[in-house]
Motif scaffolding. Structure first.
Motif, PDB file in Angstrom:
ATOM      1  N   GLN A   1       0.841  -1.207   0.000  1.00 38.47           N
ATOM      2  CA  GLN A   1       0.000   0.000   0.000  1.00 38.47           C
ATOM      3  C   GLN A   1       0.872   1.253   0.000  1.00 38.47           C
TER       4      GLN A   1
ATOM      5  N   PHE B   1      -7.255  -1.639  -3.296  1.00 35.23           N
ATOM      6  CA  PHE B   1      -7.116  -2.715  -2.315  1.00 35.23           C
ATOM      7  C   PHE B   1      -8.488  -3.119  -1.805  1.00 35.23           C
TER       8      PHE B   1
ATOM      9  N   SER C   1       3.321  -9.836  -1.558  1.00 34.72           N
ATOM     10  CA  SER C   1       2.928  -8.979  -2.668  1.00 34.72           C
ATOM     11  C   SER C   1       4.126  -8.788  -3.597  1.00 34.72           C
TER      12      SER C   1
ATOM     13  N   TYR D   1      -5.818  -9.462  -9.876  1.00 32.05           N
ATOM     14  CA  TYR D   1      -5.647  -9.324  -8.436  1.00 32.05           C
ATOM     15  C   TYR D   1      -4.342  -9.984  -8.022  1.00 32.05           C
TER      16      TYR D   1
ATOM     17  N   SER E   1      -1.611 -10.177  -4.288  1.00 37.94           N
ATOM     18  CA  SER E   1      -1.622  -9.944  -2.846  1.00 37.94           C
ATOM     19  C   SER E   1      -1.326  -8.483  -2.540  1.00 37.94           C
ATOM     20  N   GLY E   2      -2.055  -7.972  -1.565  1.00 36.03           N
ATOM     21  CA  GLY E   2      -1.839  -6.600  -1.111  1.00 36.03           C
ATOM     22  C   GLY E   2      -0.832  -6.503   0.033  1.00 36.03           C
TER      23      GLY E   2
ATOM     24  N   LEU F   1      -5.854  -9.544   2.009  1.00 34.05           N
ATOM     25  CA  LEU F   1      -5.869  -8.228   1.356  1.00 34.05           C
ATOM     26  C   LEU F   1      -5.399  -8.406  -0.085  1.00 34.05           C
ATOM     27  N   GLU F   2      -6.265  -8.058  -1.035  1.00 30.21           N
ATOM     28  CA  GLU F   2      -5.937  -8.204  -2.451  1.00 30.21           C
ATOM     29  C   GLU F   2      -5.860  -6.833  -3.113  1.00 30.21           C
ATOM     30  N   LEU F   3      -4.997  -6.730  -4.114  1.00 26.75           N
ATOM     31  CA  LEU F   3      -4.830  -5.499  -4.884  1.00 26.75           C
ATOM     32  C   LEU F   3      -5.314  -5.749  -6.300  1.00 26.75           C
TER      33      LEU F   3
END
Length: 158
Positions: free
Chosen positions: A9, A21, A106, A129, A131-132, A137-139
């Motif tokens: 992030q 996110f 991520s 998508y 990993s965030g 938590l996904e990005l």
């Protein structure tokens, strides 16, 4: 439960890349596969990509980003990297190098910049998508934006 900003992030915010996110409701008490994560989030497993840290036979590390619905083609990635063979990096080495826990790695905001390869199937989607940087938590990000942010290469590696 509120969590602090992840390295992914922070990386997006500080570098001006575009992405969204979102939390995916997954049980925290057990290991969840990428396919289970896709199902829990109502996401197409072909659009949810897992981030794998791999090690070439010469000891060099790289990042492979492949769809949850497919497996990494190790021979194809070895050819891309210029190695005889590759394997998944040892957990301790992957965690130390990236700064992320297993299952929450991520491709963005890693401690050490690694060569990054995104499976060519990502080209077929407006957004994918990844990993965030935290479990669940996904990005959501455009493949081209992800390639710019990671200085990665598109390659048929799944």
């Amino acid at each position: 439960m509120a969590r602090g900003e992840t390295a992914a992030q922070r990386f997006l915010r500080l570098n001006g890349y575009q992405g969204t996110f979102r939390e995916v409701p997954v049980p925290k008490d057990r290991k969840t596969s990428a396919l289970e994560m896709a199902e829990a989030g109502g996401l197409d497993p072909a659009r949810l990509f897992k981030t794998l840290i791999v090690e070439a036979d010469d000891g060099k590390l790289a990042v492979a980003i492949v769809p949850a619905s497919r497996d990494l083609d190790r021979k194809a990635l070895a050819r891309e990297i210029g190695a005889k063979r590759i394997d998944l990096a040892a957990k301790e080495k992957a965690v130390k190098t990236t700064g992320y826990q297993m299952g929450a790695c991520s491709p963005l905001g890693q401690k050490k910049k690694l060569p990054t390869f995104l499976d060519a199937s990502a080209e077929g989607f407006e957004t994918i998508y990844v990993s965030g940087g935290a479990f669940g938590l996904e990005l959501e990000i455009a493949p081209g934006e992800l390639l710019k942010a990671t200085e990665g290469r598109l390659a048929p590696i799944a």
